[in-house]
Design a protein around this motif. Structure first.
Motif, mmCIF file in Angstrom:
data_model
loop_
_atom_site.group_PDB
_atom_site.id
_atom_site.type_symbol
_atom_site.label_atom_id
_atom_site.label_comp_id
_atom_site.label_asym_id
_atom_site.label_seq_id
_atom_site.Cartn_x
_atom_site.Cartn_y
_atom_site.Cartn_z
ATOM 1 N N UNK A 30 5.554 -0.455 -7.395
ATOM 2 C CA UNK A 30 5.680 -1.420 -6.305
ATOM 3 C C UNK A 30 6.884 -1.098 -5.419
ATOM 4 N N UNK A 31 7.996 -0.744 -6.017
ATOM 5 C CA UNK A 31 9.197 -0.418 -5.239
ATOM 6 C C UNK A 31 8.979 0.832 -4.391
ATOM 7 N N UNK A 47 -2.178 -6.850 -7.800
ATOM 8 C CA UNK A 47 -1.609 -6.447 -6.519
ATOM 9 C C UNK A 47 -1.733 -4.933 -6.322
ATOM 10 N N UNK A 48 -1.426 -4.165 -7.388
ATOM 11 C CA UNK A 48 -1.498 -2.701 -7.305
ATOM 12 C C UNK A 48 -2.942 -2.244 -7.148
ATOM 13 N N UNK A 49 -3.860 -2.805 -7.930
ATOM 14 C CA UNK A 49 -5.271 -2.408 -7.836
ATOM 15 C C UNK A 49 -5.800 -2.650 -6.422
ATOM 16 N N UNK A 50 -5.447 -3.780 -5.838
ATOM 17 C CA UNK A 50 -5.872 -4.087 -4.466
ATOM 18 C C UNK A 50 -5.294 -3.047 -3.491
ATOM 19 N N UNK A 55 -5.302 -0.151 0.469
ATOM 20 C CA UNK A 55 -4.098 0.217 1.217
ATOM 21 C C UNK A 55 -3.343 -0.998 1.735
ATOM 22 N N UNK A 56 -3.867 -2.197 1.459
ATOM 23 C CA UNK A 56 -3.235 -3.432 1.933
ATOM 24 C C UNK A 56 -2.213 -3.950 0.929
ATOM 25 N N UNK A 57 -1.123 -4.472 1.445
ATOM 26 C CA UNK A 57 -0.098 -5.098 0.620
ATOM 27 C C UNK A 57 -0.331 -6.597 0.652
ATOM 28 N N UNK A 58 -0.591 -7.166 -0.515
ATOM 29 C CA UNK A 58 -0.787 -8.618 -0.610
ATOM 30 C C UNK A 58 0.586 -9.279 -0.696
#
Length: 191
Positions: A30-31, A47-50, A55-58
């Motif tokens: 994430x960092x 969050x990572x799977x999405x 390519x979108x950051x939730x």
């Protein structure tokens, strides 16, 4: 043994979900890619799977707990909304239950979901929860995969030790698929 793929942005969400990664590895990812690092392991995994698939950051949702000023707690006091375990609560329960009192997970969940009931009700619930724990297998929440694996390992292998359980768990984490104990995990002990 199947090699676990490196966790980077070239991985797809499906493959990512098939393998076990430590929370520290997830936070590091994430960092590196500008994703929020807050939340539990399950939330970060989603969050990572999405991100890997789209390519979108939730963005994370800010949860703001209202701090409540707790007055004198009596057995007739109602459990406040958004209950948060505090030293004042601990002192009250130790006075009424004894020094053996602790905020176990089941009791915390009960307190948070029973707003409006009295602290006398809470004391009764605490004793009921303790009795239930004695007579049944405690449910381990999903995020505690290690604890679940070790408990299931020993339920099936009373003659084995913790070192063997850990070796099987480490082996299992390297395989694609779920991380629950299976009898076939013992194959690694024969190697």
């Amino acid at each position: 043994m199947s090699d676990r793929p490196k966790l980077d942005k070239n991985l797809d969400g499906k493959t990512f979900r098939e393998f076990y990664y430590l929370k520290e590895e997830l936070v590091d990812f994430c960092r590196r890619y500008g994703l929020p690092t807050s939340g539990g392991k399950l939330e970060i995994t989603e969050r990572i799977a999405h991100f890997l698939d789209t390519g979108e950051v939730i963005a994370t949702k800010k949860v703001q707990k209202k701090s409540q000023i707790i007055g004198n707690i009596t057995t007739d006091t109602e459990i406040e909304p958004n209950f948060v375990c505090s030293e004042k609560h601990r002192t009250f329960f130790k006075e009424h239950i004894g020094n053996g009192f602790s905020f176990n997970v089941a009791f915390q969940k009960w307190l948070k979901s029973n707003t409006g009931k009295t602290y006398a009700d809470a004391i009764t619930a605490y004793y009921r929860i303790l009795e239930e724990k004695k007579s049944s297998k405690t449910k381990i929440d999903k995020q505690f995969e290690y604890n679940t694996y070790i408990r299931d390992f020993f339920a099936d292998n009373r003659d084995k030790g913790l070192d063997e359980a850990i070796k099987c768990r480490k082996y299992k984490k390297q395989l694609p698929g779920h991380n629950r104990y299976e009898k076939s995990d013992l194959d690694v002990l024969a190697k």
